[in-house]
Structure formats: structure tokens, C-alpha cells
Design a protein around this motif. Structure first.
Motif, mmCIF file in Angstrom:
data_model
loop_
_atom_site.group_PDB
_atom_site.id
_atom_site.type_symbol
_atom_site.label_atom_id
_atom_site.label_comp_id
_atom_site.label_asym_id
_atom_site.label_seq_id
_atom_site.Cartn_x
_atom_site.Cartn_y
_atom_site.Cartn_z
ATOM 1 N N ALA A 94 55.296 38.443 40.794
ATOM 2 C CA ALA A 94 55.133 39.894 40.850
ATOM 3 C C ALA A 94 54.615 40.352 42.215
ATOM 4 N N GLY A 95 54.187 39.417 43.064
ATOM 5 C CA GLY A 95 53.659 39.774 44.375
ATOM 6 C C GLY A 95 52.311 40.455 44.273
ATOM 7 N N ARG A 96 51.473 39.984 43.354
ATOM 8 C CA ARG A 96 50.153 40.577 43.136
ATOM 9 C C ARG A 96 49.058 39.611 43.570
ATOM 10 N N CYS A 97 47.876 40.158 43.797
ATOM 11 C CA CYS A 97 46.711 39.383 44.226
ATOM 12 C C CYS A 97 46.408 38.291 43.185
ATOM 13 N N PRO A 98 46.170 37.038 43.626
ATOM 14 C CA PRO A 98 45.910 35.969 42.661
ATOM 15 C C PRO A 98 44.550 36.082 41.958
ATOM 16 N N ARG A 99 43.625 36.884 42.492
ATOM 17 C CA ARG A 99 42.308 37.005 41.853
ATOM 18 C C ARG A 99 42.270 38.153 40.845
#
Ligand SMILES: [Zn+2]
Length: 134
Positions: free
Chosen positions: A25-30
Motif C-alpha cells: 500500500a506504500g504506507r509507513c511500516p510503524r
């Protein structure tokens, strides 16, 4: 040791997210909310939502290798199926498969980069150092 302590603090504040779903999704891993990329393939320096410093992200050639293997299998398979089904002229193969290969390769490379960065964050992967020996 410092990064292990930091990761345990992260897990107390943020739920553990899937590397595959956040990466694709291209989202922040945290936090899973902020954008991971500032352009098509360039990761951001810091998450705009949770402030995670992305300087740990050093994906190297890994995403390219996976993208080449996956897209080679998919595009060659589709081209062979198309050839067997319709027996088109060669120019039609070129007109169809060159843009399809380019578009899917960029998409696949972005997804693989996202997954690799998320996996690096999740596993706290980094280059080996002399201090790590023993
Ligand atoms: Zn974030």
C-alpha cells in the motif's frame, strides 16, 4: 541494542502491522497511515504522521531482483498465452508488451521496495558491524 529498545517502545505505542500489506500500500511500516514514498520510487525521509525516521531504509538491489523475477515470469507467460491463442504478428507483441512490461515493472518495483522497507523495520535488519560479532 538501542534500536531493539526503540522497537519495543514502538510496539507498545503502535500495533504490529503486516509488512506485505503496508509495503504494497506504500504506507509507513510503524503507523500504517503516513506515505512511504515521496515520488514513484523514492522513499520519504520521515513519516508525516508518526515521525518515523526512514534513514534505516536501505533496500539495495533486493526489490529489483524480486521485480525482475516476478515480472519476467508474468510477462513471458502472458505473451506465450497470447501467442498460442491468437498468433498475432510480432509488431503487435511489441506494441502490447513493451508498455505493459514498463507499467507493471514500475508498480512491482514500488511494491517490492515497500515490502522490503517494512520488513527491514519489522525485523530491525541492518548492515553487520564489527560490534555485532560474538
Ligand atoms: Zn508513520
Amino acid at each position: 541494542m538501542a534500536s531493539t529498545k526503540k522497537q519495543s517502545q514502538d510496539k507498545a505505542l503502535y500495533p504490529e502491522l503486516s509488512s506485505v500489506s503496508t509495503g504494497m500500500a506504500g504506507r509507513c511500516p510503524r503507523c500504517g497511515q503516513g506515505k512511504l514514498f515521496k515520488s514513484m520510487l523514492k522513499p520519504v525521509n520521515r513519516c508525516a504522521v508518526c515521525g518515523l525516521d526512514m534513514s534505516f531504509a536501505e533496500e539495495g538491489d533486493g526489490p529489483a531482483v524480486f521485480a525482475i523475477l516476478i515480472m519476467g515470469f508474468v510477462i513471458a507467460g502472458l505473451a506465450l498465452l497470447f501467442e498460442n491463442a491468437f498468433h498475432p504478428p510480432v509488431w503487435l507483441h511489441v506494441v502490447i508488451w513493451v508498455p505493459v512490461t514498463f507499467a507493471l515493472s514500475v508498480w512491482c518495483l514500488r511494491a517490492m521496495k515497500g515490502i522490503m522497507i517494512a520488513a527491514q523495520y519489522k525485523t530491525d535488519a541492518q548492515e553487520g558491524r564489527l560490534a555485532d560479532r560474538d
